[in-house]
Design a protein around this motif. Structure first.
Motif, mmCIF file in Angstrom:
data_model
loop_
_atom_site.group_PDB
_atom_site.id
_atom_site.type_symbol
_atom_site.label_atom_id
_atom_site.label_comp_id
_atom_site.label_asym_id
_atom_site.label_seq_id
_atom_site.Cartn_x
_atom_site.Cartn_y
_atom_site.Cartn_z
ATOM 1 N N PRO A 57 0.838 -1.208 0.000
ATOM 2 C CA PRO A 57 0.000 0.000 0.000
ATOM 3 C C PRO A 57 0.870 1.254 0.000
ATOM 4 N N ASN A 58 0.288 2.360 -0.352
ATOM 5 C CA ASN A 58 1.046 3.599 -0.505
ATOM 6 C C ASN A 58 0.949 4.536 0.697
ATOM 7 N N GLU A 59 0.653 4.029 1.872
ATOM 8 C CA GLU A 59 0.559 4.939 2.994
ATOM 9 C C GLU A 59 1.943 5.410 3.442
ATOM 10 N N GLU A 60 2.996 4.704 3.008
ATOM 11 C CA GLU A 60 4.349 5.090 3.376
ATOM 12 C C GLU A 60 4.904 6.040 2.312
ATOM 13 N N ILE A 61 4.142 7.052 1.971
ATOM 14 C CA ILE A 61 4.529 7.973 0.904
ATOM 15 C C ILE A 61 5.733 8.803 1.341
ATOM 16 N N ILE A 62 6.737 8.871 0.480
ATOM 17 C CA ILE A 62 7.901 9.695 0.794
ATOM 18 C C ILE A 62 7.593 11.153 0.495
ATOM 19 N N LYS A 63 8.063 12.027 1.328
ATOM 20 C CA LYS A 63 7.882 13.456 1.116
ATOM 21 C C LYS A 63 9.223 14.052 0.680
ATOM 22 N N LYS A 64 9.312 14.490 -0.587
ATOM 23 C CA LYS A 64 10.559 15.001 -1.113
ATOM 24 C C LYS A 64 11.087 16.172 -0.292
ATOM 25 N N GLU A 65 10.162 16.995 0.161
ATOM 26 C CA GLU A 65 10.614 18.190 0.836
ATOM 27 C C GLU A 65 11.273 17.901 2.183
ATOM 28 N N SER A 66 11.177 16.661 2.658
ATOM 29 C CA SER A 66 11.784 16.321 3.945
ATOM 30 C C SER A 66 13.183 15.744 3.782
ATOM 31 N N ILE A 67 13.659 15.559 2.553
ATOM 32 C CA ILE A 67 14.964 14.968 2.321
ATOM 33 C C ILE A 67 16.006 16.073 2.145
ATOM 34 N N THR A 68 16.960 16.117 3.026
ATOM 35 C CA THR A 68 18.036 17.089 2.914
ATOM 36 C C THR A 68 19.246 16.427 2.241
ATOM 37 N N PHE A 69 20.186 17.250 1.810
ATOM 38 C CA PHE A 69 21.397 16.700 1.196
ATOM 39 C C PHE A 69 22.207 15.928 2.228
ATOM 40 N N ASN A 70 22.199 16.376 3.488
ATOM 41 C CA ASN A 70 22.897 15.621 4.527
ATOM 42 C C ASN A 70 22.362 14.204 4.633
ATOM 43 N N MET A 116 19.794 21.910 3.324
ATOM 44 C CA MET A 116 18.812 22.289 2.302
ATOM 45 C C MET A 116 18.072 21.062 1.780
ATOM 46 N N ASN A 117 16.777 21.214 1.497
ATOM 47 C CA ASN A 117 16.020 20.133 0.877
ATOM 48 C C ASN A 117 16.513 19.917 -0.546
ATOM 49 N N VAL A 118 16.570 18.676 -0.965
ATOM 50 C CA VAL A 118 17.211 18.337 -2.232
ATOM 51 C C VAL A 118 16.518 18.941 -3.447
ATOM 52 N N ASP A 119 15.229 19.246 -3.344
ATOM 53 C CA ASP A 119 14.512 19.788 -4.495
ATOM 54 C C ASP A 119 14.547 21.312 -4.539
ATOM 55 N N LEU A 120 15.293 21.946 -3.620
ATOM 56 C CA LEU A 120 15.335 23.408 -3.585
ATOM 57 C C LEU A 120 16.648 23.984 -4.119
ATOM 58 N N LEU A 121 17.597 23.126 -4.459
ATOM 59 C CA LEU A 121 18.879 23.606 -4.943
ATOM 60 C C LEU A 121 18.717 24.282 -6.304
ATOM 61 N N THR A 122 19.377 25.411 -6.488
ATOM 62 C CA THR A 122 19.290 26.149 -7.745
ATOM 63 C C THR A 122 20.673 26.380 -8.331
ATOM 64 N N VAL A 123 20.692 26.641 -9.628
ATOM 65 C CA VAL A 123 21.948 26.937 -10.308
ATOM 66 C C VAL A 123 22.591 28.178 -9.703
#
Length: 390
Positions: A57-70, A116-123
């Motif tokens: 089941p998909n209740e263990e959905i990962i939240k991208k915004e909670s993943i930091t580079f560390n 920083m969250n991995v999806d927030l990095l910018t050029v």
């Protein structure tokens, strides 16, 4: 939902078997590991494991915004990491020195962007950081290569939609200019009081700190050692008063390590260098009551840092009328100067032994930890070195 499969060896009925597990990040960014299988029966094949997680089941959905580079980069460049296993499967091989350098560049990146969250990095964020960094463009490009590998893995894991692409910097490692003999004489007068006056930058500097710094730079010029080797030099490296076993350096993390540049497991690039008599006399004034494990060159009670060495060195040059900008004179110019003054005066083989240069088509003279075996032969150049630097 992103779940990653991996194998573990477990014991069942007294026998060791390989079973399949999976891991994922929970909503707090914590890595969670679970077994594939039901009712105590593990999945023993990858096909069974893939079918198992596909039906979860998909209740263990990962939240991208909670993943930091560390979090994501933990163990990223460990020798047996997933990244290196993938690279080895593609046919790429990495020497321990290459892995070590990647770990250093990653630590620099994480020091700034780790939280920083991995999806927030910018050029722009990466570019601005590197533009302000005091290092060569080659080093900046090495850091960017690490960022590229991380971004590509994030994209491969479907954690980010698109990896950022930062343009690499044009190489700016132009050949360094060298000091003339007249400039060397100006910077290093024989008279002690004149030497202190030449190298004093601030009125509050202590005399012993000024002398230590000036002696460190003169040792660079008269031995061709690298600045990272000079900063790491300890009294226990003196085989005799006029000979040093160069077997350590200060790395990019400001730690002393018992290996040299471009080392491998089989060859740590240790070598021996010979000191001219004047260099010996200058260094001997620093010895006093120091123990063997003490550093030779100290400034204000601490080892000399890279930034201080670069900045203070240029302050001294400018004070004494030496244009270190238009002529591209840096601390590394001391090494260039040594090579230029000594080349032609002693044999090319002996010169390569003492400065640590080698080429693919040349014999590897470093001889691993047996560098001391070359000492007797190198000492025959002592008279030539004295005539050049005394």
């Amino acid at each position: 939902m992103i779940r990653h499969l991996f194998q573990r060896t477990i014991t069942r009925n007294g026998k060791k078997i390989k079973a399949w597990y999976y891991w994922y990040y929970d909503e707090n960014g914590k890595q969670v590991r679970k077994s594939c299988g039901q009712n105590g029966k593990p999945c023993l094949t990858k096909r069974e494991a893939e079918a198992f997680i596909a039906n979860l089941p998909n209740e263990e959905i990962i939240k991208k915004e909670s993943i930091t580079f560390n979090l994501y980069c933990k163990d990223f460049y460990e020798p047996n990491s997933r990244f290196f296993r993938k690279q080895m499967a593609r046919g790429y091989k990495y020497q321990p020195n290459s892995i070590y350098q990647k770990q250093l560049y990653l630590s620099k990146f994480l020091k700034v962007f780790g939280q920083m969250n991995v999806d927030l990095l910018t050029v722009g964020a990466v570019e601005n950081w590197l533009i302000d960094m005091k290092c060569s463009n080659a080093t900046k490009n090495n850091i960017l290569s690490v960022v590229d590998e991380i971004e590509n893995e994030l994209y491969s894991d479907k954690i980010i939609d698109n990896p950022i692409k930062v343009r690499h910097f044009k190489r700016n490692t132009n050949e360094k200019d060298i000091f003339s003999l007249q400039e060397i004489n100006t910077l290093f007068p024989i008279d002690y009081d004149k030497l202190i006056k030449v190298w004093r930058v601030r009125s509050t500097e202590r005399e012993n700190d000024i002398y230590s710094f000036a002696t460190a730079v003169y040792t660079l010029i008269s031995t061709g050692m690298r600045s990272c080797e000079i900063r790491a030099l300890q009294w226990n490296q003196f085989i005799r008063p006029d000979a040093i076993l160069i077997n350590a350096m200060i790395d990019s993390n400001n730690e002393r390590v018992n290996r040299l540049k471009k080392w491998t497991d089989d060859n740590k690039k240790w070598r021996v260098t010979i000191l001219p008599d004047r260099t010996v006399r200058m260094i001997n004034l620093l010895r006093l009551d120091k123990s063997d494990n003490d550093f030779v060159f100290i400034y204000e009670g601490h080892t000399i840092t890279t930034d201080f060495l670069l900045d203070h060195f240029k302050c001294v040059l400018r004070k004494n009328g030496i244009d270190c900008d238009r002529r591209n004179i840096t601390v590394h110019s001391c090494r260039f100067t040594y090579n230029s003054l000594v080349r032609g005066e002693i044999s090319g083989d002996d010169l390569r032994l003492m400065v640590g240069h080698t080429k693919e088509q040349m014999t590897d003279y470093y001889d691993k930890s047996k560098a001391v075996e070359h000492l007797d032969g190198l000492l025959q150049n002592k008279g030539t070195l004295n005539s050049v630097f005394n």
